[in-house]
Design a protein around this motif. Sequence first.
Motif, PDB file in Angstrom:
ATOM      1  N   LEU A  66       7.115  -5.362  22.633  1.00 30.52           N
ATOM      2  CA  LEU A  66       8.005  -5.178  21.481  1.00 30.52           C
ATOM      3  C   LEU A  66       7.386  -5.853  20.268  1.00 30.52           C
ATOM      4  CD1 LEU A  66      11.415  -6.155  23.213  1.00 30.52           C
ATOM      5  CD2 LEU A  66      10.228  -3.953  23.264  1.00 30.52           C
ATOM      6  N   GLY A  67       7.791  -5.437  19.078  1.00 34.24           N
ATOM      7  CA  GLY A  67       7.249  -6.055  17.872  1.00 34.24           C
ATOM      8  C   GLY A  67       8.336  -6.335  16.853  1.00 34.24           C
ATOM      9  N   ASN A  68       8.169  -7.416  16.074  1.00 36.43           N
ATOM     10  CA  ASN A  68       9.114  -7.653  14.975  1.00 36.43           C
ATOM     11  C   ASN A  68       8.826  -6.635  13.853  1.00 36.43           C
ATOM     12  OD1 ASN A  68       6.791  -8.651  13.778  1.00 36.43           O
ATOM     13  ND2 ASN A  68       7.671 -10.611  13.164  1.00 36.43           N
ATOM     14  N   ASP A  69       9.606  -6.671  12.781  1.00 32.64           N
ATOM     15  CA  ASP A  69       9.468  -5.660  11.728  1.00 32.64           C
ATOM     16  C   ASP A  69       8.057  -5.623  11.138  1.00 32.64           C
ATOM     17  OD1 ASP A  69      12.092  -4.998  12.145  1.00 32.64           O
ATOM     18  OD2 ASP A  69      12.868  -6.043  10.374  1.00 32.64           O
ATOM     19  N   VAL A  70       7.446  -6.800  10.956  1.00 26.40           N
ATOM     20  CA  VAL A  70       6.084  -6.859  10.400  1.00 26.40           C
ATOM     21  C   VAL A  70       5.108  -6.159  11.350  1.00 26.40           C
ATOM     22  CG1 VAL A  70       4.237  -8.391   9.596  1.00 26.40           C
ATOM     23  CG2 VAL A  70       6.629  -9.047   9.237  1.00 26.40           C
ATOM     24  N   ALA A  71       5.282  -6.401  12.646  1.00 26.81           N
ATOM     25  CA  ALA A  71       4.395  -5.789  13.648  1.00 26.81           C
ATOM     26  C   ALA A  71       4.557  -4.270  13.663  1.00 26.81           C
ATOM     27  CB  ALA A  71       4.700  -6.364  15.034  1.00 26.81           C
ATOM     28  N   ILE A  72       5.804  -3.800  13.684  1.00 24.61           N
ATOM     29  CA  ILE A  72       6.071  -2.350  13.768  1.00 24.61           C
ATOM     30  C   ILE A  72       5.476  -1.638  12.549  1.00 24.61           C
ATOM     31  CG2 ILE A  72       7.900  -0.593  13.731  1.00 24.61           C
ATOM     32  CD1 ILE A  72       7.657  -1.901  16.463  1.00 24.61           C
ATOM     33  N   LYS A  73       5.658  -2.235  11.377  1.00 23.60           N
ATOM     34  CA  LYS A  73       5.111  -1.636  10.145  1.00 23.60           C
ATOM     35  C   LYS A  73       3.581  -1.559  10.230  1.00 23.60           C
ATOM     36  CE  LYS A  73       5.715  -2.004   5.103  1.00 23.60           C
ATOM     37  NZ  LYS A  73       4.363  -2.110   4.556  1.00 23.60           N
ATOM     38  N   ALA A  74       2.965  -2.650  10.684  1.00 23.43           N
ATOM     39  CA  ALA A  74       1.499  -2.678  10.776  1.00 23.43           C
ATOM     40  C   ALA A  74       0.997  -1.667  11.812  1.00 23.43           C
ATOM     41  CB  ALA A  74       1.028  -4.084  11.136  1.00 23.43           C
ATOM     42  N   TYR A  75       1.679  -1.579  12.948  1.00 19.68           N
ATOM     43  CA  TYR A  75       1.305  -0.601  13.981  1.00 19.68           C
ATOM     44  C   TYR A  75       1.384   0.810  13.411  1.00 19.68           C
ATOM     45  CZ  TYR A  75       1.005  -3.211  18.464  1.00 19.68           C
ATOM     46  OH  TYR A  75       0.620  -4.005  19.522  1.00 19.68           O
ATOM     47  N   ARG A  76       2.497   1.127  12.749  1.00 14.42           N
ATOM     48  CA  ARG A  76       2.711   2.501  12.276  1.00 14.42           C
ATOM     49  C   ARG A  76       1.750   2.872  11.165  1.00 14.42           C
ATOM     50  NH1 ARG A  76       9.400   2.722  12.538  1.00 14.42           N
ATOM     51  NH2 ARG A  76       9.465   2.759  14.829  1.00 14.42           N
TER      52      ARG A  76
END
Lengths: 174, 174
Positions: A66-76
């Motif tokens: 799972l990722g926090n919002d910063v992680a999800i944005k960077a992944y996407r």
Amino acid sequence: MRQIAFVLVALAMVAGIIAYMPSASGQINGEPAPIFVTKIPTGYRDFRFVSVAHEEDNLNSLGAVLGNDVAIKAYRERTLPYPDRTIIAALHYRHDPSEENNRIFGRSQSFVPGAPTNIQFMVKDSQKYAATGGWGFGHFSPDGKPGAEALMKTCFPCHSQEKARDLVFTQYAP
Amino acid sequence: MRQIAFVLVALAMVAGIIAYMPSASGQINGEPAPIFVTKIPTGYRDFRFVSVAHEEDNLNSLGAVLGNDVAIKAYRERTLPYPDRTIIAALHYRHDPSEENNRIFGRSQSFVPGAPTNIQFMVKDSQKYAATGGWGFGHFSPDGKPGAEALMKTCFPCHSQEKARDLVFTQYAP
């Protein structure tokens, strides 16, 4: 005159103490010292879904990343390196057969998370964790206890082989 | 007088049309007809994590189950039956070996999501989906196309065997 000498001695003592203190960037007298994540990041169970992981053999592990919002944005957005404040969580469970599902499906094919085994984290702070590629690594048993330092020290050497992906193994599942 | 007759005829026509319309509860003239989920629920990729699923054999599937806020609350509070507006999403991928992880780990143990195979949904609306236990079932190929009706009809008979858990196979992973 004696007052000035006293102030100078005091200043020298403080300077000496500071020289021996590890700095925020994990260095002792210029030698880099790894710093680990020793506190479970708040709210990690509400982070969004990145991917799934299944490890066979000794690990016998079924996990979710799972990722926090910063992680999800960077992944996407495929941002590399991951920005500071990225937090990636790996929730690991035993890879157990589901007797109940298999009974209903009429064959042995179904595996589900069994007992939790550990929770691992990667926290990006390029200053604080400079000694380990900008990532703080953390490992916690299901009761919340941080892993022993000997174990923590094994994270970076392995992750550092994923240089092209900023040390992150898990890719984003669409 | 002619005006009243016209109104009566008009009313009779409307009543006739209503009698032939399937009602919101999926019934045509009293016969229950299953209704399926034919539109992908908005924002499902941002739903929170429920659990992981691994199916061997023909399915060769590695998946994640996510839930909207209503679902997560019901899972955590063990609310049964699940309340209306619960949405549970199952994201399925091929269960593929990770050559890259295995190379770094030095052995063949690591499996990750390969190509997406389908996305499935359970949407709770006890009125609309009364014919299938209050759940609307949906199946979509990775390009967003809904599954054929013959396939959709297979969901309920299997899920209905999980009566004690309100037809939901996947349990919440801590």
